[in-house]
Scaffold this motif. Structure first.
Motif, PDB file in Angstrom:
ATOM      1  N   SER A  39      -0.867 -10.218  11.334  1.00 34.88           N
ATOM      2  CA  SER A  39      -1.364  -8.848  11.245  1.00 34.88           C
ATOM      3  C   SER A  39      -0.804  -8.230   9.968  1.00 34.88           C
ATOM      4  CB  SER A  39      -0.906  -8.057  12.472  1.00 34.88           C
ATOM      5  OG  SER A  39       0.511  -8.008  12.508  1.00 34.88           O
ATOM      6  N   ILE A  40      -0.772  -6.908   9.884  1.00 34.13           N
ATOM      7  CA  ILE A  40      -0.149  -6.275   8.714  1.00 34.13           C
ATOM      8  C   ILE A  40       1.336  -6.652   8.655  1.00 34.13           C
ATOM      9  CG2 ILE A  40       0.420  -4.125   9.916  1.00 34.13           C
ATOM     10  CD1 ILE A  40      -0.631  -4.610   6.180  1.00 34.13           C
ATOM     11  N   TYR A  41       1.895  -7.014   9.803  1.00 36.30           N
ATOM     12  CA  TYR A  41       3.303  -7.435   9.853  1.00 36.30           C
ATOM     13  C   TYR A  41       3.521  -8.822   9.250  1.00 36.30           C
ATOM     14  CZ  TYR A  41       3.573  -3.500  13.092  1.00 36.30           C
ATOM     15  OH  TYR A  41       3.499  -2.256  13.660  1.00 36.30           O
ATOM     16  N   ALA A  42       2.450  -9.447   8.799  1.00 36.27           N
ATOM     17  CA  ALA A  42       2.555 -10.752   8.139  1.00 36.27           C
ATOM     18  C   ALA A  42       2.915 -10.617   6.666  1.00 36.27           C
ATOM     19  CB  ALA A  42       1.226 -11.496   8.254  1.00 36.27           C
ATOM     20  N   TRP A 186      -3.107  -2.539  17.463  1.00 27.43           N
ATOM     21  CA  TRP A 186      -2.374  -2.381  16.203  1.00 27.43           C
ATOM     22  C   TRP A 186      -3.250  -2.793  15.022  1.00 27.43           C
ATOM     23  CZ3 TRP A 186      -0.214  -6.098  19.802  1.00 27.43           C
ATOM     24  CH2 TRP A 186      -0.456  -7.437  19.481  1.00 27.43           C
ATOM     25  N   ASP A 187      -2.764  -2.447  13.838  1.00 24.36           N
ATOM     26  CA  ASP A 187      -3.487  -2.787  12.607  1.00 24.36           C
ATOM     27  C   ASP A 187      -3.297  -4.251  12.232  1.00 24.36           C
ATOM     28  OD1 ASP A 187      -4.922  -0.584  11.709  1.00 24.36           O
ATOM     29  OD2 ASP A 187      -3.127   0.423  10.981  1.00 24.36           O
ATOM     30  N   PRO A 188      -4.323  -4.867  11.574  1.00 27.11           N
ATOM     31  CA  PRO A 188      -5.500  -4.220  10.982  1.00 27.11           C
ATOM     32  C   PRO A 188      -6.665  -4.002  11.944  1.00 27.11           C
ATOM     33  CG  PRO A 188      -5.583  -6.552  10.485  1.00 27.11           C
ATOM     34  CD  PRO A 188      -4.278  -6.329  11.244  1.00 27.11           C
ATOM     35  N   TYR A 189      -6.501  -4.443  13.214  1.00 29.51           N
ATOM     36  CA  TYR A 189      -7.630  -4.410  14.141  1.00 29.51           C
ATOM     37  C   TYR A 189      -8.039  -2.984  14.511  1.00 29.51           C
ATOM     38  CZ  TYR A 189      -5.901  -9.129  14.178  1.00 29.51           C
ATOM     39  OH  TYR A 189      -5.448 -10.363  13.760  1.00 29.51           O
ATOM     40  N   GLU A 257      -3.526  -6.339  -2.943  1.00 25.88           N
ATOM     41  CA  GLU A 257      -4.502  -7.364  -3.344  1.00 25.88           C
ATOM     42  C   GLU A 257      -4.225  -8.685  -2.633  1.00 25.88           C
ATOM     43  OE1 GLU A 257      -4.535  -7.726  -7.568  1.00 25.88           O
ATOM     44  OE2 GLU A 257      -5.347  -5.711  -7.898  1.00 25.88           O
ATOM     45  N   VAL A 258      -2.946  -9.043  -2.543  1.00 28.65           N
ATOM     46  CA  VAL A 258      -2.560 -10.281  -1.863  1.00 28.65           C
ATOM     47  C   VAL A 258      -2.958 -10.226  -0.393  1.00 28.65           C
ATOM     48  CG1 VAL A 258      -0.606 -11.736  -1.153  1.00 28.65           C
ATOM     49  CG2 VAL A 258      -0.647 -10.733  -3.447  1.00 28.65           C
ATOM     50  N   MET A 259      -2.674  -9.095   0.259  1.00 26.46           N
ATOM     51  CA  MET A 259      -2.951  -8.978   1.688  1.00 26.46           C
ATOM     52  C   MET A 259      -4.447  -8.815   1.973  1.00 26.46           C
ATOM     53  SD  MET A 259      -0.189  -9.648   3.043  1.00 26.46           S
ATOM     54  CE  MET A 259      -0.718  -9.401   4.743  1.00 26.46           C
ATOM     55  N   GLN A 260      -5.167  -8.201   1.054  1.00 25.62           N
ATOM     56  CA  GLN A 260      -6.621  -8.109   1.221  1.00 25.62           C
ATOM     57  C   GLN A 260      -7.233  -9.508   1.255  1.00 25.62           C
ATOM     58  OE1 GLN A 260      -8.835  -6.496  -2.105  1.00 25.62           O
ATOM     59  NE2 GLN A 260     -10.487  -5.767  -0.791  1.00 25.62           N
ATOM     60  N   ASN A 280       1.351   1.331   3.591  1.00 23.60           N
ATOM     61  CA  ASN A 280       2.116   2.576   3.562  1.00 23.60           C
ATOM     62  C   ASN A 280       2.617   2.980   4.943  1.00 23.60           C
ATOM     63  OD1 ASN A 280       1.914   2.955   0.791  1.00 23.60           O
ATOM     64  ND2 ASN A 280      -0.013   4.083   0.942  1.00 23.60           N
ATOM     65  N   GLY A 281       2.049   2.359   5.978  1.00 24.25           N
ATOM     66  CA  GLY A 281       2.498   2.640   7.333  1.00 24.25           C
ATOM     67  C   GLY A 281       3.627   1.730   7.796  1.00 24.25           C
TER      68      GLY A 281
END
Length: 339
Positions: A39-42, A186-189, A257-260, A280-281
């Motif tokens: 997830s974003i936590y990755a 949770w994000d990104p979902y 960019e990497v995470m996108q 940013n979160g």
């Protein structure tokens, strides 16, 4: 011999020698296995690999994203990985089963869970409006536990809702199918649901976390055996981890960019601006596990213990080893001082 042929031969020999040196250099590096929640936590795991911080530390990291921190932890317990990254409750769940897990670093902190309702629901404004309705949530996850803490703060029992246990990555599909009245995701979902026009948020991460002082740390875990048998490898890993956190903290635009690209590979298409918002979160400003991280984790652990999801309530503080993170911080400071 013809000078041109001699030059060509020397060039081939030189290139072969260079290639051989590279192969030998690579073979001297230690292969490390890392499993993490996709997830974003990755972010720390992905950036550490793609920006070469592990490689620079002399490690070849085979990194695998998982559907949750629980799956990553299972891989660690089963011996199929060396390091696992998961939400705060994951090490507690292992320790409650007397499994020899150690927390050796922080991956990130910051809650990223939302309460969402279908976009066609134009009347629901607050959590009380969802009483008696079906809510999708990944039961047992860190986000679910924070939700339970929030309900307790509001004086609302979870039994006031019909809970449907669904893995978070499947919740967007559940919104499309129309079989639920809301979700905790949770994000990104969560952001994917809102961007697709499937749902809207009635509670943001800040609105959930602030009233109950949630920091929501994600931890890097390994086993006691790994620390005992391979302390040098663990130190190299944490050194690279600390440098990765520092890079992310200072370079959010490049990291976006990497995470996108990472999310796209995982089948989730998000705009760069959306990924920036997700970053940013979450926070990447320290590698050592703090008492605030431990206290927040223990609050969530108490909830799970009271619900009999834990056989016992272990003291996380006794299973945090900050020695590698402390050395990594000192090494970074020394490197910066030389510049």
């Amino acid at each position: 011999m013809n000078p041109k042929r001699l030059f060509s031969l020397l060039l081939v020999v030189s290139l072969w020698a260079f290639a051989l040196d590279e192969i030998q250099a690579q073979t001297k590096k230690t292969v490390v296995r890392l499993n993490y929640s996709g997830s974003i936590y990755a972010t720390t795991s992905v950036v550490g690999v793609e920006k070469g911080f592990f490689d620079q530390a002399g490690l070849i990291v085979n990194a695998s994203p998982e559907s949750s921190g629980q799956v990553a932890l299972q891989a660690l317990i089963g011996g199929s990985t060396d390091f696992a990254v998961g939400a705060n409750v994951r090490p507690i769940q292992a320790l409650a089963r007397d499994l020899p897990i150690k927390v050796i670093a922080l991956s990130t902190w910051g809650f990223a869970g939302y309460v969402l309702v279908p976009v066609k629901d134009t009347t629901t404004q607050k959590i009380e409006d969802l009483k008696g309705k079906t809510l999708a949530v990944q039961v047992g996850s860190g986000t679910h536990t924070v939700w339970l803490r929030y309900l307790r703060h509001k004086g609302i029992p979870e039994s006031d809702f019909k809970i449907k246990n669904i893995e978070t990555e499947q919740i967007p599909a559940a919104f499309e199918a129309g079989g639920i009245d809301g979700s905790i995701a949770w994000d990104p979902y969560a952001t994917l649901i809102t961007e697709k026009g499937l749902g809207r948020a009635i509670l943001t991460p800040k609105e959930i976390a602030e009233p109950i002082n949630v920091t929501y740390p994600f931890f890097v875990m390994t086993t006691e055996e790994t620390i005992k048998k391979k302390p040098e490898m663990v130190q190299k890993f944490v050194n690279a981890w600390a440098r990765t956190l520092d890079y992310i903290h200072k370079n959010k635009a490049e990291v976006a960019e990497v995470m996108q690209a990472f999310f796209a590979r995982e089948g989730t298409k998000l705009s760069k601006e959306t990924v920036k918002k997700l970053l940013n979160g979450t926070n990447y400003d320290h590698v050592k596990v703090t008492m605030a991280d431990i206290d927040d984790t223990m609050e969530s652990a108490k909830i799970q213990f009271e619900q009999k999801k834990l056989k016992k309530l272990p003291d996380l503080k006794q299973h945090v080893d900050n020695s590698f993170a402390e050395k990594a911080e000192k090494a970074m400071k020394a490197t910066k001082a030389k510049r």
